[in-house]
Design a protein around this motif. Sequence first.
Motif, PDB file in Angstrom:
ATOM      1  N   GLN A   1      -3.363 -40.644   0.570  1.00 47.29           N
ATOM      2  CA  GLN A   1      -3.504 -39.602  -0.432  1.00 47.29           C
ATOM      3  C   GLN A   1      -3.527 -38.276   0.331  1.00 47.29           C
ATOM      4  OE1 GLN A   1      -6.733 -40.485  -3.356  1.00 47.29           O
ATOM      5  NE2 GLN A   1      -7.017 -42.298  -2.077  1.00 47.29           N
ATOM      6  N   VAL A   2      -2.666 -37.352  -0.050  1.00 49.51           N
ATOM      7  CA  VAL A   2      -2.575 -36.066   0.642  1.00 49.51           C
ATOM      8  C   VAL A   2      -3.686 -35.151   0.146  1.00 49.51           C
ATOM      9  CG1 VAL A   2      -1.114 -34.054   1.082  1.00 49.51           C
ATOM     10  CG2 VAL A   2      -0.098 -36.334   0.945  1.00 49.51           C
ATOM     11  N   CYS A   3      -4.287 -34.445   1.067  1.00 49.78           N
ATOM     12  CA  CYS A   3      -5.364 -33.510   0.734  1.00 49.78           C
ATOM     13  C   CYS A   3      -4.783 -32.221   0.179  1.00 49.78           C
ATOM     14  CB  CYS A   3      -6.171 -33.198   1.985  1.00 49.78           C
ATOM     15  SG  CYS A   3      -6.927 -34.647   2.731  1.00 49.78           S
ATOM     16  N   GLY A   4      -5.563 -31.557  -0.642  1.00 49.35           N
ATOM     17  CA  GLY A   4      -5.142 -30.267  -1.179  1.00 49.35           C
ATOM     18  C   GLY A   4      -4.488 -30.406  -2.527  1.00 49.35           C
ATOM     19  N   GLY A   5      -4.009 -29.303  -3.041  1.00 47.32           N
ATOM     20  CA  GLY A   5      -3.341 -29.301  -4.333  1.00 47.32           C
ATOM     21  C   GLY A   5      -4.286 -29.468  -5.504  1.00 47.32           C
ATOM     22  N   GLY A   6      -5.584 -29.262  -5.279  1.00 44.05           N
ATOM     23  CA  GLY A   6      -6.540 -29.346  -6.369  1.00 44.05           C
ATOM     24  C   GLY A   6      -6.955 -30.759  -6.756  1.00 44.05           C
ATOM     25  N   ILE A   7      -6.422 -31.764  -6.067  1.00 45.07           N
ATOM     26  CA  ILE A   7      -6.791 -33.152  -6.368  1.00 45.07           C
ATOM     27  C   ILE A   7      -7.618 -33.688  -5.214  1.00 45.07           C
ATOM     28  CG2 ILE A   7      -5.928 -35.483  -6.792  1.00 45.07           C
ATOM     29  CD1 ILE A   7      -3.393 -34.158  -7.926  1.00 45.07           C
ATOM     30  N   LYS A   8      -8.828 -34.171  -5.524  1.00 48.15           N
ATOM     31  CA  LYS A   8      -9.708 -34.707  -4.504  1.00 48.15           C
ATOM     32  C   LYS A   8      -9.440 -36.198  -4.344  1.00 48.15           C
ATOM     33  CE  LYS A   8     -14.070 -33.602  -4.738  1.00 48.15           C
ATOM     34  NZ  LYS A   8     -15.521 -33.590  -4.986  1.00 48.15           N
ATOM     35  N   PRO A   9      -9.027 -36.642  -3.152  1.00 44.40           N
ATOM     36  CA  PRO A   9      -8.791 -38.071  -2.940  1.00 44.40           C
ATOM     37  C   PRO A   9     -10.065 -38.895  -3.155  1.00 44.40           C
ATOM     38  CG  PRO A   9      -7.845 -36.795  -1.149  1.00 44.40           C
ATOM     39  CD  PRO A   9      -8.680 -35.856  -1.967  1.00 44.40           C
ATOM     40  N   VAL A  10      -9.868 -40.110  -3.649  1.00 47.39           N
ATOM     41  CA  VAL A  10     -10.953 -41.070  -3.829  1.00 47.39           C
ATOM     42  C   VAL A  10     -10.585 -42.312  -3.037  1.00 47.39           C
ATOM     43  CG1 VAL A  10     -12.225 -42.512  -5.466  1.00 47.39           C
ATOM     44  CG2 VAL A  10     -11.509 -40.200  -6.124  1.00 47.39           C
ATOM     45  N   VAL A  11     -11.493 -42.742  -2.163  1.00 46.29           N
ATOM     46  CA  VAL A  11     -11.277 -43.958  -1.395  1.00 46.29           C
ATOM     47  C   VAL A  11     -12.346 -44.977  -1.762  1.00 46.29           C
ATOM     48  CG1 VAL A  11     -10.070 -42.865   0.536  1.00 46.29           C
ATOM     49  CG2 VAL A  11     -12.540 -43.036   0.594  1.00 46.29           C
ATOM     50  N   THR A  12     -11.991 -46.244  -1.668  1.00 45.70           N
ATOM     51  CA  THR A  12     -12.928 -47.315  -2.019  1.00 45.70           C
ATOM     52  C   THR A  12     -13.483 -48.014  -0.787  1.00 45.70           C
ATOM     53  OG1 THR A  12     -11.110 -48.883  -2.267  1.00 45.70           O
ATOM     54  CG2 THR A  12     -11.849 -47.718  -4.257  1.00 45.70           C
ATOM     55  N   SER A  13     -13.111 -47.552   0.375  1.00 53.37           N
ATOM     56  CA  SER A  13     -13.574 -48.131   1.628  1.00 53.37           C
ATOM     57  C   SER A  13     -14.576 -47.179   2.274  1.00 53.37           C
ATOM     58  CB  SER A  13     -12.382 -48.332   2.578  1.00 53.37           C
ATOM     59  OG  SER A  13     -12.820 -48.646   3.875  1.00 53.37           O
ATOM     60  N   VAL A  14     -15.601 -47.747   2.933  1.00 55.68           N
ATOM     61  CA  VAL A  14     -16.538 -46.898   3.669  1.00 55.68           C
ATOM     62  C   VAL A  14     -16.045 -46.646   5.095  1.00 55.68           C
ATOM     63  CG1 VAL A  14     -18.579 -47.445   2.294  1.00 55.68           C
ATOM     64  CG2 VAL A  14     -17.972 -48.884   4.258  1.00 55.68           C
ATOM     65  N   SER A  15     -14.837 -47.141   5.403  1.00 59.86           N
ATOM     66  CA  SER A  15     -14.220 -46.833   6.703  1.00 59.86           C
ATOM     67  C   SER A  15     -12.763 -46.425   6.486  1.00 59.86           C
ATOM     68  CB  SER A  15     -14.320 -48.020   7.653  1.00 59.86           C
ATOM     69  OG  SER A  15     -13.618 -49.118   7.145  1.00 59.86           O
ATOM     70  N   PRO A  16     -12.563 -45.286   5.788  1.00 57.38           N
ATOM     71  CA  PRO A  16     -11.199 -44.834   5.526  1.00 57.38           C
ATOM     72  C   PRO A  16     -10.498 -44.358   6.798  1.00 57.38           C
ATOM     73  CG  PRO A  16     -12.752 -43.172   4.818  1.00 57.38           C
ATOM     74  CD  PRO A  16     -13.552 -44.360   5.240  1.00 57.38           C
ATOM     75  N   THR A  17      -9.180 -44.229   6.706  1.00 59.32           N
ATOM     76  CA  THR A  17      -8.372 -43.713   7.806  1.00 59.32           C
ATOM     77  C   THR A  17      -7.996 -42.265   7.505  1.00 59.32           C
ATOM     78  OG1 THR A  17      -7.478 -45.904   8.294  1.00 59.32           O
ATOM     79  CG2 THR A  17      -6.221 -44.009   9.102  1.00 59.32           C
ATOM     80  N   LEU A  18      -8.211 -41.385   8.471  1.00 59.88           N
ATOM     81  CA  LEU A  18      -7.868 -39.975   8.371  1.00 59.88           C
ATOM     82  C   LEU A  18      -6.628 -39.745   9.224  1.00 59.88           C
ATOM     83  CD1 LEU A  18     -11.442 -38.591   9.137  1.00 59.88           C
ATOM     84  CD2 LEU A  18     -10.523 -39.286   6.919  1.00 59.88           C
ATOM     85  N   ALA A  19      -5.699 -38.933   8.761  1.00 64.72           N
ATOM     86  CA  ALA A  19      -4.476 -38.698   9.531  1.00 64.72           C
ATOM     87  C   ALA A  19      -3.911 -37.317   9.233  1.00 64.72           C
ATOM     88  CB  ALA A  19      -3.433 -39.765   9.202  1.00 64.72           C
TER      89      ALA A  19
END
Length: 179
Positions: free
Chosen positions: A72-90
């Motif tokens: 999920q791309v950051c920005g654009g007014g939409i806040k990403p939602v993840v269901t894992s407590v160990s997400p991947t950042l890139a």
Amino acid sequence: MRVRYTPRTRAGRAVLAVVAALAIGAAAAPLSSAVSGPDTQSAAARNDGPNDRLLRTPEAPRISDGPYAGFQVCGGGIKPVVTSVSPTLAATLESVAPPGTVEDGTETGPRRKVVFEVDAADGKPAVRKQLTSDNSHDAGFQLPEGKLTEGEYRWRMKVKDGSAVSEWTAWCDFTVKRA
């Protein structure tokens, strides 16, 4: 046989020359805008001191539930939602090479240090990790288990290459919500 130049053939050649010049200009425009543009001062390496260079800020910060899930791309007014407590950042790093740098594939080993910061929504630090990128095109970091719980967070990153350092990316707000 001798070719005779008339006003019509001269005009035709002039039109052909103008069309060719426009085509060459159109092909070169993306290259020149990559080198200079409205954000040239912040995007290009600049010398503020004898050892200070500023690299471009990494692009397209994104977050995923894991290394094999979609991002999920950051920005654009939409806040990403993840269901894992160990997400991947890139993020994409290919734009951080200083102007004039050419990668010919002969480089060996890691190239750049990448710093990731994750804070709770209230600004309390949750994770700070510095990794070394194996290439100059992208960097990713999977958060370790147990560092995040359900709730609101934000993350950002920057790149270091010797004395050159990029600006931080904008904060990427996200929510951890267990399914």
